[in-house]
Structures are given as structure tokens and as C-alpha cells.
Design an enzyme around this catalytic site. Structure first.
Site, PDB file in Angstrom:
ATOM      1  CD  GLU A 129       5.083  -2.494  -2.600  1.00  0.00           C
ATOM      2  OE1 GLU A 129       4.117  -2.918  -2.085  1.00  0.00           O
ATOM      3  OE2 GLU A 129       5.806  -1.913  -2.118  1.00  0.00           O
ATOM      4  CB  SER A 146       0.492   0.889   2.910  1.00  0.00           C
ATOM      5  OG  SER A 146      -0.384   0.858   1.956  1.00  0.00           O
ATOM      6  CG  HIS A 168       1.289  -3.667  -0.084  1.00  0.00           C
ATOM      7  ND1 HIS A 168       2.059  -2.654  -0.311  1.00  0.00           N
ATOM      8  CD2 HIS A 168       0.235  -3.186   0.819  1.00  0.00           C
ATOM      9  CE1 HIS A 168       1.678  -1.448   0.324  1.00  0.00           C
ATOM     10  NE2 HIS A 168       0.337  -1.831   1.018  1.00  0.00           N
TER      11      HIS A 168
END
Length: 468
Positions: free
Chosen positions: A326, A210, A399
């Protein structure tokens, strides 16, 4: 480097006290079976809103720090409702420029080095959290892992709009990109000192997820980064929102108001929250309002950045991954997304379309473009999509779901709805192939198999879309 046990005085969940002998002196450490960890080694010092100054490792400092987890001061994170209580038993301090080293207790030759750069939208997290414990990875694959903590939010990524001149940006006002400068300082520390702990400074792989992966992407174009690493694994970098941040930054500066470098840290955090609230919903960059700024040290201008990437590409070995869902996390964290999902009849279908759009816009499209650009410019690139997820997980392959497989701490990840108790029970076995793939890439720059499967309690795979 050798390791010797000492009398147990304060054995905690992270292991039993020990000491390790290095050319730099004798460091206090913790031993967990055949793995040792030296925690909270200072790699630099920095006053508030000032660039970091490097420091040499000090063995005398290590004694009281082995059961402490440090983090940059930060407001509570809404993401805890998805990822669980990340900062439990963590001590916030502005004196957070620390790294921890985890490696086999016994070594034979210099080990490949993986440097972990944590995510958290540049506003939350820390390097040495329970959810980033690399013990299993180190035990299985004989690598050395460095977990880095750096400055976040208004303390690390919030200039006052000072000079556009890159060289002058650190000389006046509130500099930009202090968190990136911290990471560069940590990488120089690794280059200069990791050999004393058994690591190979010529075989350094950056690994980030990320915002951590986004930071690595920016380090690829940063001044003075040459020679600090030759491989990188970028997991879910939000490259779809790279650049174009002038409007958001101006809104942050106006809403935050003046920040007193001698005031309390609570004042800084209050200004940070005030600024984030003011820009919320402004545009798609507002979801990550604190981020690297171009044209400020150590980054070139936005117009020159892609050319810098391409110039640096030859000789690099890169892996970039994203997950197939995600966007589910971001739909869950947004009240509007939850309300959309709850609509009768069409709610779940509408939420699916939003999730797909977020996945494509923030991650998939940007990752594929990055992989193509770097491969065309001469880098060896692997790009892959992860569909892996716990069976029946409500957010699917969302995610950060793979972090539990890479860093399998079942107690920690059982508290995270993104994985949950059922998925956490089998993390060690289910993540074996993924950890092997990451370790193989760190050793050779290659991904050994086209697909990496999962184990009991998990389903999905790693689908390679580009290999060059």
C-alpha cells in the site's frame, strides 16, 4: 423491466442510446452490447452545507444526461500522477447527488446489487468515472451495479465545530458528515427504488476502496443504517487513521476561516486548499484531513463507536482486503519519499522500510483489528491481502492497483502509472478470478477459493488471513 432500442442520435464511447421501461416510467439509457446503463439519476437534492433531501426518480430528467459524468467540485488531485487523469471529460457541479445503474439488458428475476463507493481521501473522485466502469463485471456475472457520487472536501466533510449533540448537528452552523448523509440517502433510494430497475433490495452489497471503504466502515456504525445492506467489501480502508482528529480539524477550521454558503464554489475550494496546506505534516491524520467526525450526525461519539460496530456485527457478512505494498503510492506522492528513494546506496532500502511502515500503520494493522473485532462480535468475516500487480510494475502491489482488475477499462488504466499500458492490455483476462470472487461474495457472502490468481501480464494472489 424491459429494454428497447431507439434511433441512434448521439452514440458515444459509453454505448448507443436506448430506453428502458420500468414501473417508474421510461428512462433514457445507453446500451453496450448486452449491458445497459442509466446514468445520473438524482437520488437527493441539497443546498450548500445542508443535509440532503430525498427525491423520487424522474424519468423525464434522464434524457440529456446519458453522456455526462458529474463530480462534486474539487481541486486538482496530486494523485493523478499515480492514477492518471481521473476527471477528464467530467463536469463539476454542486448538484452532484446522482447515481448510475448498470445491469444486463435482459434480466430474469431480481439481481444482486453492488453499490460502489469511490475513494479519493474524501477530497477527489466521483462514482461514475471511466476508471469505475462496471460493464465487464455486469456482463460476466449478471449483477446490478450502482455507482454513487457524493459531496467531498469542504462541501461534504467540514463542520464548523457546532453542537456535539448528534440530533442537533444538522440544525445549526455547517454540519459535519454531509457526504455520509448523502450516502445514506443513496442507500435509502436503492432500498426503495432499485427493484424497479431489476435489482434485489434485500441483497445489497456495499463495495468501496480507500476512503470509500472507510466511509462504509463508518456507515456500519451510523444512525439509521440498519437494513440498508447486509454485506460489504472494504478494499484498503485506512483504518489506522480512524479517529483522533481533533487537532487536525481545529487547524482546518482556523486556516479556512468563515465559509459563505452563498459565495462562489471557487471560494470554498480555495479555503479547502488553504486549510489542507496549513495542516500538512501536523500528524499522521493530516494525510486525510477531511474525514467523518464522531459525535456528529449520523455517527456516535468516538468512545461509543467500537461498541456500535460490535452491536451491529451479528448477521453481517464482510470482506476486508489490503494490498501488500500500500505504502508505495504514498512514498511516490511525497517529495520526501522520492528524495529518500534517490539517496545513493541505501535509498531503496530506506524507502522499502517507509513503505512497509505506511502499509502497516495505515492499512494492514487496522484492517486485521477490524476483522477480528467484527468476527468476535458475530459477523462472518473474510480478511485477505492482495499481492497482485502488473509484472515489472514499479510500484508493485500498491494502493488501488486492483481497481483495474475489478473495473477493466484498458484505455483509462493505460494512462495510470500504477498499472501502465502493459498491465492495462490484459486487464479483462487478468481480473477474471477477482471479479468472480467479488460477485460470488455479493451473491452468497462467501469467498469461493482461498486464493485468487491473476492472468497474463500480472502476478500475485489474494491471500486469505481470516475466514469466520
Amino acid at each position: 423491466m424491459t429494454e428497447r432500442s431507439t434511433t441512434q442520435t448521439d452514440a458515444g464511447p459509453a454505448g448507443d442510446p436506448t430506453r428502458i421501461e420500468t414501473p417508474l416510467g421510461s428512462f433514457h439509457a445507453l446500451r453496450d452490447g448486452d449491458v445497459v446503463r442509466v446514468r445520473n439519476i438524482r437520488y437527493a437534492r441539497a443546498d450548500r452545507f445542508a443535509a440532503p433531501s430525498p427525491v423520487a426518480p424522474d424519468p423525464a430528467e434522464s434524457a440529456p444526461l446519458q453522456h455526462v459524468r458529474y463530480a462534486c467540485p474539487q481541486p486538482p488531485s496530486p494523485a493523478d500522477q499515480v492514477y492518471g487523469p481521473q476527471l477528464r471529460d467530467v463536469e463539476p457541479t454542486e448538484d452532484c447527488l446522482r447515481l448510475s445503474i448498470t445491469r444486463p439488458a435482459e434480466t430474469d428475476g431480481a439481481l444482486p446489487v453492488l453499490v460502489w463507493v469511490h475513494g479519493g481521501a474524501y477530497v477527489s473522485g466521483a462514482g461514475d468515472l471511466a476508471g469505475y466502469d462496471p460493464t465487464v463485471l455486469v456482463r460476466e456475472h449478471g449483477v446490478l451495479v450502482v455507482n454513487v457520487t457524493y459531496r467531498l472536501g469542504a462541501l461534504g466533510f467540514f463542520s464548523d465545530g457546532g453542537s456535539d449533540d448528534v440530533a442537533a448537528a444538522v440544525e445549526a452552523g455547517r454540519p459535519a458528515n454531509l457526504g455520509l448523509l448523502d450516502l445514506l440517502a443513496a442507500l435509502r433510494w436503492v432500498r426503495d427504488h432499485v427493484h424497479a430497475f431489476g435489482g434485489d433490495p434485500d441483497q445489497v452489497t456495499l463495495v468501496g476502496q480507500s476512503a470509500g471503504a472507510d466511509a462504509i466502515a463508518h456507515l456500519l456504525g451510523a444512525d439509521d443504517a440498519d437494513g440498508l445492506f447486509s454485506r460489504a467489501i472494504l478494499q484498503s480502508p485506512p483504518l489506522g487513521v480512524r479517529g483522533g482528529r481533533a487537532e487536525v480539524h481545529a487547524g482546518l477550521v482556523e486556516a479556512a476561516g468563515p465559509l459563505d454558503p452563498t459565495g462562489t464554489v471557487d471560494d470554498v475550494l480555495a479555503a479547502q486548499q488553504r486549510a489542507m496546506a496549513a495542516v500538512a505534516g501536523m500528524n499522521d491524520r493530516a494525510g486525510m484531513p477531511f474525514a467523518p467526525e464522531y459525535g456528529r450526525a449520523p455517527l456516535p461519539s468516538e468512545e461509543e463507536f467500537l461498541a456500535t460496530w460490535r452491536r451491529r456485527a451479528p448477521g453481517l457478512e464482510l470482506m476486508v482486503t489490503w494490498t501488500s505494498q500500500e505504502g508505495e503510492t504514498f512514498v511516490q506522492l511525497d517529495p520526501r519519499g522520492r528524495a529518500l528513494r534517490d539517496k545513493p546506496v541505501v535509498g531503496r532500502l530506506l524507502a522499502w522500510f517507509v513503505c512497509r511502515k505506511v502499509t502497516d500503520t495505515l492499512f494492514r494493522t487496522g484492517c486485521k483489528a477490524f476483522a477480528k473485532d467484527m468476527a468476535d462480535a458475530g459477523a462472518a468475516v473474510v480478511a485477505a491481502e492482495l499481492t497482485t500487480r502488473p509484472v515489472d510494475a514499479p510500484m508493485g502491489a500498491t494502493h488501488a492497483v486492483e481497481l483495474g482488475l475489478l473495473f477493466p477499462n484498458p484505455d483509462r488504466w493505460a494512462e495510470a502509472p500504477v498499472i501502465g499500458p502493459a498491465g492495462a492490455r490484459t486487464l479483462v483476462e487478468a481480473g477474471r478470478d477477482l471479479r468472480a470472487a467479488w460477485a460470488e461474495f455479493a451473491r452468497t457472502g462467501r469467498l469461493a477459493a482461498d486464493r485468487v490468481g491473476t492472468g497474463p501480464g500480472w502476478t500475485g494472489e489474494l491471500r486469505v488471513t481470516r475466514r469466520s
